[in-house]
Scaffold this motif. Sequence first.
Motif, PDB file in Angstrom:
ATOM      1  N   TRP A 100       0.822  -1.201   0.000  1.00 53.31           N
ATOM      2  CA  TRP A 100       0.000   0.000   0.000  1.00 53.31           C
ATOM      3  C   TRP A 100       0.864   1.263   0.000  1.00 53.31           C
ATOM      4  O   TRP A 100       0.531   2.258  -0.611  1.00 53.31           O
ATOM      5  N   PHE A 101       2.000   1.194   0.698  1.00 57.07           N
ATOM      6  CA  PHE A 101       2.892   2.345   0.833  1.00 57.07           C
ATOM      7  C   PHE A 101       4.162   2.189   0.001  1.00 57.07           C
ATOM      8  O   PHE A 101       5.192   2.762   0.335  1.00 57.07           O
ATOM      9  N   SER A 102       4.092   1.405  -1.052  1.00 58.33           N
ATOM     10  CA  SER A 102       5.261   1.137  -1.878  1.00 58.33           C
ATOM     11  C   SER A 102       4.937   1.347  -3.351  1.00 58.33           C
ATOM     12  O   SER A 102       3.801   1.159  -3.775  1.00 58.33           O
ATOM     13  N   GLU A 103       5.943   1.752  -4.107  1.00 58.82           N
ATOM     14  CA  GLU A 103       5.809   1.884  -5.552  1.00 58.82           C
ATOM     15  C   GLU A 103       7.006   1.213  -6.213  1.00 58.82           C
ATOM     16  O   GLU A 103       8.094   1.160  -5.642  1.00 58.82           O
ATOM     17  N   ASP A 104       6.780   0.711  -7.439  1.00 56.22           N
ATOM     18  CA  ASP A 104       7.829   0.048  -8.199  1.00 56.22           C
ATOM     19  C   ASP A 104       8.262   0.948  -9.349  1.00 56.22           C
ATOM     20  O   ASP A 104       7.421   1.487 -10.076  1.00 56.22           O
ATOM     21  N   PHE A 105       9.585   1.073  -9.519  1.00 55.92           N
ATOM     22  CA  PHE A 105      10.140   1.892 -10.592  1.00 55.92           C
ATOM     23  C   PHE A 105      11.282   1.161 -11.275  1.00 55.92           C
ATOM     24  O   PHE A 105      12.023   0.414 -10.638  1.00 55.92           O
ATOM     25  N   TYR A 106      11.430   1.425 -12.558  1.00 53.58           N
ATOM     26  CA  TYR A 106      12.545   0.952 -13.366  1.00 53.58           C
ATOM     27  C   TYR A 106      13.419   2.169 -13.635  1.00 53.58           C
ATOM     28  O   TYR A 106      12.984   3.122 -14.277  1.00 53.58           O
ATOM     29  N   VAL A 107      14.646   2.153 -13.090  1.00 50.75           N
ATOM     30  CA  VAL A 107      15.545   3.300 -13.163  1.00 50.75           C
ATOM     31  C   VAL A 107      16.689   2.969 -14.121  1.00 50.75           C
ATOM     32  O   VAL A 107      17.528   2.116 -13.823  1.00 50.75           O
ATOM     33  N   GLN A 108      16.699   3.643 -15.258  1.00 50.69           N
ATOM     34  CA  GLN A 108      17.813   3.501 -16.189  1.00 50.69           C
ATOM     35  C   GLN A 108      18.798   4.624 -15.891  1.00 50.69           C
ATOM     36  O   GLN A 108      18.416   5.796 -15.875  1.00 50.69           O
ATOM     37  N   ILE A 109      20.036   4.229 -15.637  1.00 51.90           N
ATOM     38  CA  ILE A 109      21.052   5.199 -15.247  1.00 51.90           C
ATOM     39  C   ILE A 109      21.972   5.447 -16.438  1.00 51.90           C
ATOM     40  O   ILE A 109      22.664   4.540 -16.905  1.00 51.90           O
ATOM     41  N   HIS A 110      21.932   6.674 -16.922  1.00 51.70           N
ATOM     42  CA  HIS A 110      22.795   7.102 -18.012  1.00 51.70           C
ATOM     43  C   HIS A 110      23.813   8.072 -17.426  1.00 51.70           C
ATOM     44  O   HIS A 110      23.716   8.471 -16.259  1.00 51.70           O
ATOM     45  N   GLU A 111      24.762   8.471 -18.233  1.00 49.13           N
ATOM     46  CA  GLU A 111      25.744   9.422 -17.758  1.00 49.13           C
ATOM     47  C   GLU A 111      25.035  10.733 -17.397  1.00 49.13           C
ATOM     48  O   GLU A 111      24.418  11.374 -18.243  1.00 49.13           O
ATOM     49  N   ASN A 112      25.051  11.064 -16.121  1.00 47.18           N
ATOM     50  CA  ASN A 112      24.496  12.302 -15.573  1.00 47.18           C
ATOM     51  C   ASN A 112      23.000  12.495 -15.794  1.00 47.18           C
ATOM     52  O   ASN A 112      22.510  13.623 -15.862  1.00 47.18           O
ATOM     53  N   ARG A 113      22.251  11.400 -15.878  1.00 44.43           N
ATOM     54  CA  ARG A 113      20.793  11.517 -15.939  1.00 44.43           C
ATOM     55  C   ARG A 113      20.157  10.165 -15.638  1.00 44.43           C
ATOM     56  O   ARG A 113      20.773   9.116 -15.810  1.00 44.43           O
ATOM     57  N   TYR A 114      18.921  10.250 -15.164  1.00 45.14           N
ATOM     58  CA  TYR A 114      18.096   9.071 -14.924  1.00 45.14           C
ATOM     59  C   TYR A 114      16.893   9.115 -15.866  1.00 45.14           C
ATOM     60  O   TYR A 114      16.374  10.184 -16.163  1.00 45.14           O
ATOM     61  N   VAL A 115      16.467   7.936 -16.283  1.00 50.42           N
ATOM     62  CA  VAL A 115      15.175   7.781 -16.952  1.00 50.42           C
ATOM     63  C   VAL A 115      14.395   6.818 -16.069  1.00 50.42           C
ATOM     64  O   VAL A 115      14.804   5.674 -15.875  1.00 50.42           O
ATOM     65  N   ILE A 116      13.317   7.304 -15.476  1.00 49.13           N
ATOM     66  CA  ILE A 116      12.564   6.522 -14.503  1.00 49.13           C
ATOM     67  C   ILE A 116      11.182   6.218 -15.064  1.00 49.13           C
ATOM     68  O   ILE A 116      10.458   7.117 -15.505  1.00 49.13           O
ATOM     69  N   THR A 117      10.833   4.938 -15.036  1.00 49.92           N
ATOM     70  CA  THR A 117       9.535   4.477 -15.507  1.00 49.92           C
ATOM     71  C   THR A 117       8.763   3.912 -14.326  1.00 49.92           C
ATOM     72  O   THR A 117       9.287   3.075 -13.588  1.00 49.92           O
ATOM     73  N   SER A 118       7.542   4.383 -14.150  1.00 43.90           N
ATOM     74  CA  SER A 118       6.678   3.841 -13.109  1.00 43.90           C
ATOM     75  C   SER A 118       6.140   2.501 -13.576  1.00 43.90           C
ATOM     76  O   SER A 118       5.630   2.376 -14.682  1.00 43.90           O
ATOM     77  N   LEU A 119       6.251   1.492 -12.733  1.00 44.54           N
ATOM     78  CA  LEU A 119       5.719   0.176 -13.065  1.00 44.54           C
ATOM     79  C   LEU A 119       4.301   0.010 -12.531  1.00 44.54           C
ATOM     80  O   LEU A 119       3.626  -0.966 -12.852  1.00 44.54           O
ATOM     81  N   ASP A 120       3.841   0.967 -11.733  1.00 43.05           N
ATOM     82  CA  ASP A 120       2.486   0.937 -11.191  1.00 43.05           C
ATOM     83  C   ASP A 120       1.521   1.781 -12.030  1.00 43.05           C
ATOM     84  O   ASP A 120       0.313   1.589 -11.972  1.00 43.05           O
ATOM     85  N   ASN A 121       2.044   2.732 -12.784  1.00 41.40           N
ATOM     86  CA  ASN A 121       1.248   3.589 -13.667  1.00 41.40           C
ATOM     87  C   ASN A 121       1.813   3.446 -15.074  1.00 41.40           C
ATOM     88  O   ASN A 121       2.683   4.224 -15.473  1.00 41.40           O
ATOM     89  N   PRO A 122       1.350   2.464 -15.825  1.00 46.11           N
ATOM     90  CA  PRO A 122       1.909   2.199 -17.152  1.00 46.11           C
ATOM     91  C   PRO A 122       1.935   3.449 -18.031  1.00 46.11           C
ATOM     92  O   PRO A 122       0.999   4.234 -18.039  1.00 46.11           O
ATOM     93  N   GLY A 123       3.043   3.614 -18.733  1.00 46.41           N
ATOM     94  CA  GLY A 123       3.189   4.742 -19.637  1.00 46.41           C
ATOM     95  C   GLY A 123       3.814   5.971 -19.011  1.00 46.41           C
ATOM     96  O   GLY A 123       4.145   6.918 -19.718  1.00 46.41           O
TER      97      GLY A 123
END
Length: 131
Positions: free
Chosen positions: A9-32
């Motif tokens: 209930w108090f947790s969220e899942d994320f996919y964190v792609q780590i690039h040089e000096n930036r993150y691309v974060i995708t929510s796995l609980d809110n598709p898209g």
Amino acid sequence: MLLAAIRRWFSEDFYVQIHENRYVITSLDNPGESRRFPATDAFSTSRLLVGHFLVAETLLRASLGQMNGGSRLKSYRLIMHPRDKAEGGLCEVETRVLQDLAFGAGAHDAIIWEKEPLSATQAKALWDNPQ
């Protein structure tokens, strides 16, 4: 069983792609829902993807906060995926840095992913079938 339900209930899942000096974060609980977070202060160095740990941790914590609407009650399950400077695989120290980065940013669980990029569906499935 109850503790697991409360944690979800108090947790969220994320996919964190780590690039040089930036993150691309995708929510796995809110598709898209996927966002890019460039670093205002560089956390990568010429040799290391994460060369300045505190800068990387601060950016990741702030980025996750923006992704979840600023809730301080949330914790995370993160899939950390280094996309740059990982030729030949990660050494033990680099893996530890990524784990500590995830936990320092509020994760209660983390997977370090070194293979091909994942879709949101594939990333969500990793929690059901860890490799």
